[in-house]
Design a protein around this motif. Structure first.
Motif, PDB file in Angstrom:
ATOM      1  N   PHE A  43       0.837  -1.196   0.000  1.00 43.72           N
ATOM      2  CA  PHE A  43       0.000   0.000   0.000  1.00 43.72           C
ATOM      3  C   PHE A  43       0.874   1.250   0.000  1.00 43.72           C
ATOM      4  CE2 PHE A  43      -2.453   3.424   1.718  1.00 43.72           C
ATOM      5  CZ  PHE A  43      -3.706   3.265   1.155  1.00 43.72           C
ATOM      6  N   LEU A  44       1.845   1.284   0.886  1.00 45.90           N
ATOM      7  CA  LEU A  44       2.713   2.459   1.012  1.00 45.90           C
ATOM      8  C   LEU A  44       3.487   2.721  -0.277  1.00 45.90           C
ATOM      9  CD1 LEU A  44       4.001   1.743   4.614  1.00 45.90           C
ATOM     10  CD2 LEU A  44       2.280   3.453   3.939  1.00 45.90           C
ATOM     11  N   ARG A  45       3.970   1.666  -0.916  1.00 49.08           N
ATOM     12  CA  ARG A  45       4.717   1.805  -2.167  1.00 49.08           C
ATOM     13  C   ARG A  45       3.827   2.377  -3.277  1.00 49.08           C
ATOM     14  NH1 ARG A  45       4.306  -1.551  -5.832  1.00 49.08           N
ATOM     15  NH2 ARG A  45       3.854  -3.331  -4.476  1.00 49.08           N
ATOM     16  N   ILE A  46       2.616   1.847  -3.416  1.00 49.27           N
ATOM     17  CA  ILE A  46       1.698   2.318  -4.456  1.00 49.27           C
ATOM     18  C   ILE A  46       1.370   3.801  -4.274  1.00 49.27           C
ATOM     19  CG2 ILE A  46      -0.698   2.134  -5.286  1.00 49.27           C
ATOM     20  CD1 ILE A  46      -0.441  -0.924  -4.732  1.00 49.27           C
ATOM     21  N   PHE A  47       1.139   4.216  -3.041  1.00 44.82           N
ATOM     22  CA  PHE A  47       0.711   5.589  -2.776  1.00 44.82           C
ATOM     23  C   PHE A  47       1.868   6.559  -2.538  1.00 44.82           C
ATOM     24  CE2 PHE A  47      -3.230   3.394  -2.371  1.00 44.82           C
ATOM     25  CZ  PHE A  47      -4.182   4.318  -2.775  1.00 44.82           C
ATOM     26  N   GLY A  48       3.074   6.040  -2.318  1.00 42.95           N
ATOM     27  CA  GLY A  48       4.238   6.907  -2.153  1.00 42.95           C
ATOM     28  C   GLY A  48       4.407   7.505  -0.773  1.00 42.95           C
ATOM     29  N   TYR A  49       3.804   6.885   0.227  1.00 41.66           N
ATOM     30  CA  TYR A  49       3.884   7.380   1.606  1.00 41.66           C
ATOM     31  C   TYR A  49       4.760   6.485   2.469  1.00 41.66           C
ATOM     32  CZ  TYR A  49      -0.142  10.565   1.079  1.00 41.66           C
ATOM     33  OH  TYR A  49      -0.989  11.571   0.711  1.00 41.66           O
ATOM     34  N   GLU A  50       5.216   7.049   3.573  1.00 45.22           N
ATOM     35  CA  GLU A  50       5.784   6.295   4.684  1.00 45.22           C
ATOM     36  C   GLU A  50       4.651   6.091   5.685  1.00 45.22           C
ATOM     37  OE1 GLU A  50       8.934   5.115   4.876  1.00 45.22           O
ATOM     38  OE2 GLU A  50       9.315   5.976   2.880  1.00 45.22           O
ATOM     39  N   LEU A  51       4.704   5.022   6.458  1.00 48.41           N
ATOM     40  CA  LEU A  51       3.625   4.705   7.388  1.00 48.41           C
ATOM     41  C   LEU A  51       3.329   5.852   8.350  1.00 48.41           C
ATOM     42  CD1 LEU A  51       1.549   2.632   8.310  1.00 48.41           C
ATOM     43  CD2 LEU A  51       3.298   1.675   9.836  1.00 48.41           C
ATOM     44  N   ALA A  99      -3.247  10.153 -10.048  1.00 47.37           N
ATOM     45  CA  ALA A  99      -4.376   9.219  -9.998  1.00 47.37           C
ATOM     46  C   ALA A  99      -3.875   7.787  -9.896  1.00 47.37           C
ATOM     47  CB  ALA A  99      -5.243   9.379 -11.236  1.00 47.37           C
ATOM     48  N   ILE A 100      -4.478   7.046  -8.987  1.00 47.02           N
ATOM     49  CA  ILE A 100      -4.197   5.626  -8.811  1.00 47.02           C
ATOM     50  C   ILE A 100      -5.541   4.909  -8.870  1.00 47.02           C
ATOM     51  CG2 ILE A 100      -3.358   3.847  -7.216  1.00 47.02           C
ATOM     52  CD1 ILE A 100      -1.521   6.086  -6.034  1.00 47.02           C
ATOM     53  N   TRP A 101      -5.628   3.905  -9.711  1.00 45.25           N
ATOM     54  CA  TRP A 101      -6.847   3.112  -9.829  1.00 45.25           C
ATOM     55  C   TRP A 101      -6.643   1.790  -9.122  1.00 45.25           C
ATOM     56  CZ3 TRP A 101     -11.481   4.654 -11.596  1.00 45.25           C
ATOM     57  CH2 TRP A 101     -11.512   5.855 -12.305  1.00 45.25           C
ATOM     58  N   LEU A 102      -7.579   1.455  -8.252  1.00 45.38           N
ATOM     59  CA  LEU A 102      -7.508   0.226  -7.468  1.00 45.38           C
ATOM     60  C   LEU A 102      -8.746  -0.628  -7.697  1.00 45.38           C
ATOM     61  CD1 LEU A 102      -6.471   1.729  -4.014  1.00 45.38           C
ATOM     62  CD2 LEU A 102      -4.946   0.696  -5.707  1.00 45.38           C
ATOM     63  N   ARG A 103      -8.545  -1.920  -7.791  1.00 44.91           N
ATOM     64  CA  ARG A 103      -9.647  -2.874  -7.657  1.00 44.91           C
ATOM     65  C   ARG A 103      -9.557  -3.303  -6.202  1.00 44.91           C
ATOM     66  NH1 ARG A 103      -8.808  -6.430 -11.737  1.00 44.91           N
ATOM     67  NH2 ARG A 103     -10.031  -5.069 -13.060  1.00 44.91           N
ATOM     68  N   ALA A 104     -10.572  -2.955  -5.429  1.00 44.37           N
ATOM     69  CA  ALA A 104     -10.448  -3.113  -3.982  1.00 44.37           C
ATOM     70  C   ALA A 104     -11.750  -3.522  -3.324  1.00 44.37           C
ATOM     71  CB  ALA A 104      -9.956  -1.799  -3.368  1.00 44.37           C
ATOM     72  N   SER A 105     -11.602  -4.063  -2.131  1.00 43.49           N
ATOM     73  CA  SER A 105     -12.763  -4.333  -1.282  1.00 43.49           C
ATOM     74  C   SER A 105     -12.490  -3.748   0.094  1.00 43.49           C
ATOM     75  CB  SER A 105     -13.047  -5.836  -1.179  1.00 43.49           C
ATOM     76  OG  SER A 105     -11.982  -6.510  -0.564  1.00 43.49           O
ATOM     77  N   TYR A 106     -13.512  -3.081   0.615  1.00 44.28           N
ATOM     78  CA  TYR A 106     -13.494  -2.539   1.975  1.00 44.28           C
ATOM     79  C   TYR A 106     -14.318  -3.512   2.809  1.00 44.28           C
ATOM     80  CZ  TYR A 106     -11.777   1.952   0.208  1.00 44.28           C
ATOM     81  OH  TYR A 106     -11.029   2.964  -0.363  1.00 44.28           O
ATOM     82  N   ASN A 107     -13.678  -4.128   3.803  1.00 42.18           N
ATOM     83  CA  ASN A 107     -14.292  -5.211   4.555  1.00 42.18           C
ATOM     84  C   ASN A 107     -14.379  -4.880   6.039  1.00 42.18           C
ATOM     85  OD1 ASN A 107     -14.100  -7.396   2.294  1.00 42.18           O
ATOM     86  ND2 ASN A 107     -12.109  -6.390   2.364  1.00 42.18           N
ATOM     87  N   PRO A 108     -15.581  -4.707   6.556  1.00 40.38           N
ATOM     88  CA  PRO A 108     -15.705  -4.507   8.004  1.00 40.38           C
ATOM     89  C   PRO A 108     -15.242  -5.760   8.749  1.00 40.38           C
ATOM     90  CG  PRO A 108     -17.691  -3.803   6.867  1.00 40.38           C
ATOM     91  CD  PRO A 108     -16.862  -4.550   5.861  1.00 40.38           C
ATOM     92  N   ASP A 125      -3.450  -2.687  -7.539  1.00 40.69           N
ATOM     93  CA  ASP A 125      -3.266  -1.515  -8.398  1.00 40.69           C
ATOM     94  C   ASP A 125      -3.575  -1.911  -9.844  1.00 40.69           C
ATOM     95  OD1 ASP A 125      -2.414   0.735  -9.784  1.00 40.69           O
ATOM     96  OD2 ASP A 125      -0.399   0.750  -8.937  1.00 40.69           O
ATOM     97  N   VAL A 126      -4.578  -1.271 -10.437  1.00 39.34           N
ATOM     98  CA  VAL A 126      -4.952  -1.540 -11.827  1.00 39.34           C
ATOM     99  C   VAL A 126      -4.757  -0.294 -12.697  1.00 39.34           C
ATOM    100  CG1 VAL A 126      -6.527  -3.446 -11.277  1.00 39.34           C
ATOM    101  CG2 VAL A 126      -7.418  -1.109 -11.371  1.00 39.34           C
ATOM    102  N   THR A 127      -3.928   0.631 -12.225  1.00 43.83           N
ATOM    103  CA  THR A 127      -3.697   1.879 -12.948  1.00 43.83           C
ATOM    104  C   THR A 127      -3.169   1.628 -14.353  1.00 43.83           C
ATOM    105  OG1 THR A 127      -3.212   2.983 -10.850  1.00 43.83           O
ATOM    106  CG2 THR A 127      -2.528   4.124 -12.874  1.00 43.83           C
ATOM    107  N   ALA A 128      -2.166   0.781 -14.500  1.00 46.26           N
ATOM    108  CA  ALA A 128      -1.574   0.521 -15.819  1.00 46.26           C
ATOM    109  C   ALA A 128      -2.612  -0.039 -16.777  1.00 46.26           C
ATOM    110  CB  ALA A 128      -0.387  -0.430 -15.691  1.00 46.26           C
ATOM    111  N   THR A 129      -3.455  -0.926 -16.304  1.00 48.57           N
ATOM    112  CA  THR A 129      -4.511  -1.496 -17.148  1.00 48.57           C
ATOM    113  C   THR A 129      -5.500  -0.420 -17.565  1.00 48.57           C
ATOM    114  OG1 THR A 129      -4.277  -3.626 -16.044  1.00 48.57           O
ATOM    115  CG2 THR A 129      -6.326  -3.251 -17.248  1.00 48.57           C
ATOM    116  N   ARG A 130      -5.912   0.429 -16.616  1.00 49.04           N
ATOM    117  CA  ARG A 130      -6.850   1.514 -16.935  1.00 49.04           C
ATOM    118  C   ARG A 130      -6.251   2.464 -17.974  1.00 49.04           C
ATOM    119  NH1 ARG A 130     -11.979   2.004 -13.994  1.00 49.04           N
ATOM    120  NH2 ARG A 130     -11.956   4.063 -14.923  1.00 49.04           N
ATOM    121  N   LEU A 131      -4.968   2.778 -17.852  1.00 52.82           N
ATOM    122  CA  LEU A 131      -4.323   3.679 -18.808  1.00 52.82           C
ATOM    123  C   LEU A 131      -4.228   3.042 -20.192  1.00 52.82           C
ATOM    124  CD1 LEU A 131      -1.502   5.227 -16.590  1.00 52.82           C
ATOM    125  CD2 LEU A 131      -3.653   6.291 -17.317  1.00 52.82           C
ATOM    126  N   ARG A 132      -3.885   1.746 -20.242  1.00 56.40           N
ATOM    127  CA  ARG A 132      -3.833   1.036 -21.531  1.00 56.40           C
ATOM    128  C   ARG A 132      -5.212   1.021 -22.186  1.00 56.40           C
ATOM    129  NH1 ARG A 132      -0.408  -2.474 -18.952  1.00 56.40           N
ATOM    130  NH2 ARG A 132      -2.080  -3.967 -18.542  1.00 56.40           N
TER     131      ARG A 132
END
Length: 166
Positions: A43-51, A99-108, A125-132
């Motif tokens: 997650f951190l790598r995709i978004f470019g953040y440190e925890l 912009a980052i495109w994710l195929r994701a599920s939010y699970n309580p 991360d599905v950003t590359a697929t969305r851009l293609r």
């Protein structure tokens, strides 16, 4: 997994499953109010953040401001708080605003009484697929436009042209 199956699952089994997910999924844990509890390295790598940059911040830091302030976003969190999961493709923003495109599920995550206690998001991360796909759709649209322009040019020049229909 049903309750009968849970009787045969050991902590070691659950730990192995979590480790497998952790290797391939971007995972973030959030409080019911949307506050970041923790996130894995993917997650951190995709978004470019440190925890330490995101713990304690609200999930809205990953969203476009117009969406984060919308009634839909408020309803999204209300549904999660009621224990409803949500799965889709989501547009989110990285640290630099990209912009980052994710195929994701939010699970309580539910306690023993079935009440939500936090949210775990699993994402790919599905950003590359969305851009293609967008590039391909743009090429197809451009080709379609050029065909119509050619048909118009031929028609204008006095030739009979069959209607393209579209």
């Amino acid at each position: 997994m049903n309750d009968a199956d849970m009787g045969t699952v050991t902590f070691s089994d659950l730990s192995a499953v979590y480790q497998a997910l952790d290797r391939v999924q971007a995972i973030i844990q959030l409080g019911l109010d949307g506050t970041v509890i923790t996130a894995n390295e993917n997650f951190l790598r995709i978004f470019g953040y440190e925890l330490e940059e995101i713990v304690g911040k609200h999930h809205r830091i990953f969203c476009e401001p117009s969406y984060a302030e919308s009634p839909e976003y408020a309803e999204f969190w209300q549904k999660l708080g009621r224990g409803e999961y949500h799965s889709a493709e989501f547009k989110r923003l990285g640290k630099g605003g990209e912009a980052i495109w994710l195929r994701a599920s939010y699970n309580p995550v539910l306690d023993q009484e079935g009440k939500p206690v936090k949210i775990v998001k699993f994402a790919t991360d599905v950003t590359a697929t969305r851009l293609r796909n967008a590039e391909y759709e743009g090429t197809v649209s451009y080709t379609h436009l050029r065909a119509h322009e050619t048909a118009y040019t031929i028609s204008y020049a006095g030739f009979w042209v069959k209607e393209w229909g579209g």
